[in-house]
Design a protein around this motif. Sequence first.
Motif, PDB file in Angstrom:
ATOM      1  N   ARG A 227       8.482  -6.059 -69.532  1.00 27.98           N
ATOM      2  CA  ARG A 227       9.380  -4.992 -70.313  1.00 27.98           C
ATOM      3  C   ARG A 227       8.863  -3.466 -70.367  1.00 27.98           C
ATOM      4  NH1 ARG A 227       9.416  -9.576 -73.801  1.00 27.98           N
ATOM      5  NH2 ARG A 227       8.116  -8.813 -75.307  1.00 27.98           N
ATOM      6  N   LYS A 228       7.839  -3.175 -70.432  1.00 27.21           N
ATOM      7  CA  LYS A 228       7.455  -1.818 -70.099  1.00 27.21           C
ATOM      8  C   LYS A 228       7.344  -1.654 -68.780  1.00 27.21           C
ATOM      9  CE  LYS A 228       2.782   0.728 -70.756  1.00 27.21           C
ATOM     10  NZ  LYS A 228       1.513   0.791 -71.213  1.00 27.21           N
ATOM     11  N   ASN A 229       7.098  -2.152 -68.040  1.00 29.47           N
ATOM     12  CA  ASN A 229       7.454  -1.841 -66.489  1.00 29.47           C
ATOM     13  C   ASN A 229       8.647  -1.745 -66.014  1.00 29.47           C
ATOM     14  OD1 ASN A 229       4.372  -1.613 -65.884  1.00 29.47           O
ATOM     15  ND2 ASN A 229       4.506  -3.622 -65.397  1.00 29.47           N
ATOM     16  N   VAL A 230       9.637  -2.505 -66.715  1.00 28.50           N
ATOM     17  CA  VAL A 230      10.994  -2.375 -66.235  1.00 28.50           C
ATOM     18  C   VAL A 230      11.598  -0.821 -66.892  1.00 28.50           C
ATOM     19  CG1 VAL A 230      13.399  -3.125 -66.996  1.00 28.50           C
ATOM     20  CG2 VAL A 230      11.517  -4.713 -66.189  1.00 28.50           C
ATOM     21  N   ASP A 231      10.913  -0.621 -68.309  1.00 27.26           N
ATOM     22  CA  ASP A 231      11.571   0.707 -68.884  1.00 27.26           C
ATOM     23  C   ASP A 231      10.738   1.929 -68.037  1.00 27.26           C
ATOM     24  OD1 ASP A 231      12.731  -0.559 -70.854  1.00 27.26           O
ATOM     25  OD2 ASP A 231      11.006  -0.732 -72.431  1.00 27.26           O
ATOM     26  N   LEU A 232       9.683   1.674 -67.146  1.00 30.92           N
ATOM     27  CA  LEU A 232       9.050   2.791 -66.622  1.00 30.92           C
ATOM     28  C   LEU A 232       9.584   2.816 -65.377  1.00 30.92           C
ATOM     29  CD1 LEU A 232       5.282   2.473 -67.927  1.00 30.92           C
ATOM     30  CD2 LEU A 232       7.022   4.415 -68.303  1.00 30.92           C
ATOM     31  N   GLY A 233      10.409   1.768 -64.836  1.00 31.76           N
ATOM     32  CA  GLY A 233      10.898   1.602 -63.409  1.00 31.76           C
ATOM     33  C   GLY A 233       9.935   1.302 -62.366  1.00 31.76           C
ATOM     34  N   GLU A 237       6.284  -4.398 -59.699  1.00 37.10           N
ATOM     35  CA  GLU A 237       4.970  -5.007 -60.117  1.00 37.10           C
ATOM     36  C   GLU A 237       5.489  -6.073 -61.289  1.00 37.10           C
ATOM     37  OE1 GLU A 237       2.550  -2.373 -62.424  1.00 37.10           O
ATOM     38  OE2 GLU A 237       2.582  -1.000 -60.701  1.00 37.10           O
ATOM     39  N   VAL A 238       6.810  -6.357 -61.107  1.00 37.04           N
ATOM     40  CA  VAL A 238       7.452  -7.225 -62.192  1.00 37.04           C
ATOM     41  C   VAL A 238       8.153  -8.430 -61.406  1.00 37.04           C
ATOM     42  CG1 VAL A 238       9.065  -7.579 -64.099  1.00 37.04           C
ATOM     43  CG2 VAL A 238       8.061  -5.387 -63.591  1.00 37.04           C
ATOM     44  N   GLU A 239       7.299  -9.669 -61.858  1.00 38.97           N
ATOM     45  CA  GLU A 239       8.172 -10.848 -61.055  1.00 38.97           C
ATOM     46  C   GLU A 239       9.447 -11.381 -61.988  1.00 38.97           C
ATOM     47  OE1 GLU A 239       5.375 -13.966 -61.416  1.00 38.97           O
ATOM     48  OE2 GLU A 239       3.734 -13.168 -61.126  1.00 38.97           O
ATOM     49  N   VAL A 240      10.091 -12.131 -61.314  1.00 36.61           N
ATOM     50  CA  VAL A 240      11.493 -12.494 -61.674  1.00 36.61           C
ATOM     51  C   VAL A 240      11.221 -13.464 -62.655  1.00 36.61           C
ATOM     52  CG1 VAL A 240      13.664 -13.423 -61.316  1.00 36.61           C
ATOM     53  CG2 VAL A 240      12.792 -11.642 -59.613  1.00 36.61           C
ATOM     54  N   THR A 241      11.563 -13.299 -64.005  1.00 36.88           N
ATOM     55  CA  THR A 241      11.642 -14.453 -65.085  1.00 36.88           C
ATOM     56  C   THR A 241      12.749 -14.190 -65.899  1.00 36.88           C
ATOM     57  OG1 THR A 241      10.270 -13.039 -66.620  1.00 36.88           O
ATOM     58  CG2 THR A 241       8.801 -14.156 -65.063  1.00 36.88           C
ATOM     59  N   ASP A 242      12.871 -15.296 -66.865  1.00 35.90           N
ATOM     60  CA  ASP A 242      14.339 -14.973 -67.676  1.00 35.90           C
ATOM     61  C   ASP A 242      14.140 -13.859 -68.448  1.00 35.90           C
ATOM     62  OD1 ASP A 242      11.861 -16.072 -69.135  1.00 35.90           O
ATOM     63  OD2 ASP A 242      13.150 -17.797 -70.152  1.00 35.90           O
ATOM     64  N   ASP A 243      12.832 -13.426 -68.920  1.00 27.87           N
ATOM     65  CA  ASP A 243      12.735 -12.372 -69.946  1.00 27.87           C
ATOM     66  C   ASP A 243      12.937 -11.045 -69.071  1.00 27.87           C
ATOM     67  OD1 ASP A 243      11.664 -11.622 -72.618  1.00 27.87           O
ATOM     68  OD2 ASP A 243      10.234 -10.427 -71.467  1.00 27.87           O
ATOM     69  N   ARG A 246      16.388 -10.244 -68.105  1.00 32.47           N
ATOM     70  CA  ARG A 246      17.050  -9.795 -69.169  1.00 32.47           C
ATOM     71  C   ARG A 246      17.027  -8.090 -69.308  1.00 32.47           C
ATOM     72  NH1 ARG A 246      18.093 -13.210 -74.631  1.00 32.47           N
ATOM     73  NH2 ARG A 246      19.609 -12.043 -75.428  1.00 32.47           N
ATOM     74  N   ALA A 247      15.751  -7.945 -69.655  1.00 32.11           N
ATOM     75  CA  ALA A 247      15.192  -6.567 -69.855  1.00 32.11           C
ATOM     76  C   ALA A 247      16.057  -5.663 -68.774  1.00 32.11           C
ATOM     77  CB  ALA A 247      13.717  -6.381 -69.765  1.00 32.11           C
ATOM     78  N   TYR A 248      15.930  -6.063 -67.463  1.00 33.46           N
ATOM     79  CA  TYR A 248      16.177  -5.495 -66.350  1.00 33.46           C
ATOM     80  C   TYR A 248      17.647  -5.250 -66.591  1.00 33.46           C
ATOM     81  CZ  TYR A 248      18.066  -4.551 -61.572  1.00 33.46           C
ATOM     82  OH  TYR A 248      18.635  -3.811 -60.539  1.00 33.46           O
ATOM     83  N   LEU A 249      18.682  -6.259 -66.548  1.00 32.96           N
ATOM     84  CA  LEU A 249      20.060  -6.306 -66.894  1.00 32.96           C
ATOM     85  C   LEU A 249      20.540  -5.267 -68.043  1.00 32.96           C
ATOM     86  CD1 LEU A 249      21.220  -9.656 -65.573  1.00 32.96           C
ATOM     87  CD2 LEU A 249      21.180  -7.517 -64.362  1.00 32.96           C
ATOM     88  N   ASP A 250      19.850  -5.515 -69.232  1.00 31.23           N
ATOM     89  CA  ASP A 250      20.016  -4.619 -70.425  1.00 31.23           C
ATOM     90  C   ASP A 250      19.851  -3.277 -69.944  1.00 31.23           C
ATOM     91  OD1 ASP A 250      20.551  -6.969 -71.896  1.00 31.23           O
ATOM     92  OD2 ASP A 250      18.744  -6.711 -72.847  1.00 31.23           O
ATOM     93  N   ARG A 251      18.996  -2.792 -69.198  1.00 26.86           N
ATOM     94  CA  ARG A 251      18.663  -1.288 -68.825  1.00 26.86           C
ATOM     95  C   ARG A 251      19.482  -0.895 -67.898  1.00 26.86           C
ATOM     96  NH1 ARG A 251      15.264   1.601 -65.103  1.00 26.86           N
ATOM     97  NH2 ARG A 251      14.408   3.559 -65.961  1.00 26.86           N
ATOM     98  N   LYS A 252      19.956  -1.813 -66.932  1.00 33.27           N
ATOM     99  CA  LYS A 252      20.951  -1.529 -65.750  1.00 33.27           C
ATOM    100  C   LYS A 252      22.371  -1.459 -66.056  1.00 33.27           C
ATOM    101  CE  LYS A 252      21.226  -1.736 -60.720  1.00 33.27           C
ATOM    102  NZ  LYS A 252      20.629  -0.249 -60.472  1.00 33.27           N
ATOM    103  N   TYR A 253      22.761  -2.485 -66.864  1.00 38.69           N
ATOM    104  CA  TYR A 253      24.088  -2.781 -67.073  1.00 38.69           C
ATOM    105  C   TYR A 253      24.450  -2.615 -68.547  1.00 38.69           C
ATOM    106  CZ  TYR A 253      24.406  -4.485 -62.263  1.00 38.69           C
ATOM    107  OH  TYR A 253      24.378  -4.518 -60.850  1.00 38.69           O
ATOM    108  N   GLY A 254      23.595  -2.265 -69.141  1.00 37.37           N
ATOM    109  CA  GLY A 254      23.600  -2.408 -70.791  1.00 37.37           C
ATOM    110  C   GLY A 254      23.808  -3.815 -71.346  1.00 37.37           C
ATOM    111  N   PRO A 255      22.985  -3.743 -72.620  1.00 41.74           N
ATOM    112  CA  PRO A 255      22.752  -5.017 -73.506  1.00 41.74           C
ATOM    113  C   PRO A 255      24.120  -5.800 -73.757  1.00 41.74           C
ATOM    114  CG  PRO A 255      21.688  -3.347 -74.629  1.00 41.74           C
ATOM    115  CD  PRO A 255      22.768  -2.740 -73.425  1.00 41.74           C
TER     116      PRO A 255
END
Length: 411
Positions: A227-233, A237-243, A246-255
């Motif tokens: 989640r930290k790496n997603v926030d930092l872009g 370094e981030v594998e595809v997992t359910d968590d 979700r963090a990526y889509l919340d950041r890109k498309y909004g929660p």
Amino acid sequence: MTDTDLADEAATEVREAARQARESYESQFGLYEDYARSLKSILDHCARDAGLAVHSITSRAKEPASFEKKAAKPSPRNPSEPKYTNPLEDITDKAGVRVISYFLSTVEAFDQIINDQLIVSEKINKSGEDPDRFGYQSVHYLVRLRPERTAWPEYRRFADLIAEIQVRTILQHAWAEIEHDMQYKAVAALPTKVQRRFAALAGLIEIADREFQAIEAEGQELRAEARKNVDLGKLEEVEVTDDSIRAYLDRKYGPDGRMKSWAYSFLAKMLRNFGFATLAEVDACVTGYDDSAVSRAIYGGRQGQITRFEDVLLAAMGARFVFAHPYYRTDNQWFVRNSAWKVEKLVRASIPIGDFKPSEYPENLVGAEERNLLESARKGEQAKFARHEEELARLDRQTDTSVEAGTDVED
């Protein structure tokens, strides 16, 4: 009178006292049932507030027959006397609650909850060293409600009542249930060979509990890091997992609070099946597409987060999306037609259809036959659109003619 006669007489007196105690207890049974349910409700609410995942929290009042059986136990020091001289006071598990957790850390968390919410008069950490319960592990509490809670009308009748709370992991519970069923409680009653096997099993369960806890802790650390790496872009370094998705889509498309956890689990599995290794690849695939524009082109309005994302994937991947999707394998004809309908909508809105290929995409899924199938379906959708447009144009012409003639258009 012989010693045997005296012993029989004493045993009879103990059983009679136990029967009388049962009669008294039966009049209070409903009270203890309600007390146990109230304690369960308190722990349920506290667990939810703390975000603790548990296997189960159950409550019960001791059945009268079980109470009588316990009350009739002889004293270990003097078998002619009862173990409980005053069963109604001395038997403390008349109301009981059992908490079964997944992890050892939850057992520790409940220790804090129980001490915060209740008065603990006794705490016993029963371990495999207990000579009466071979390999048994559980934390037992004797508790009462706090005065500030019994001041409330709904709790007032439970003032000074004692209950037992047991907290253990699901593996410890499995051991306790099997051990109870086998009725191997006293170590001395077991042959040495069986003792060694029990000891080995007890050790394995303890190791498994610790390992599950370590895995859970490491998983939490990895999820937090993702989640930290997603926030930092730092998506590479981030594998595809359910968590992480979700963090990526919340950041890109909004929660989107309407989305459930299982939806992200399904989505992550689908992306991995598509061959996406990291979120950087996912981001490279969808970059350049406006999710809102894609959604409005297909539906005429903005859809939910995951629907928008999947439709952007369709636009970016084209046929590769359709034939690697799990829905294609369950109802391929419907899914191909539906995908073709969306593609035709996107083309008519001048949104380009791509051919993005993830690094680990299963290439054997899409060949000339599959591409032809999708193109044929799209042509079918084109024909439907064309007929629909012709019908609208005919109605428009009819309306214009009627207006010029001053007549109404028939329904």
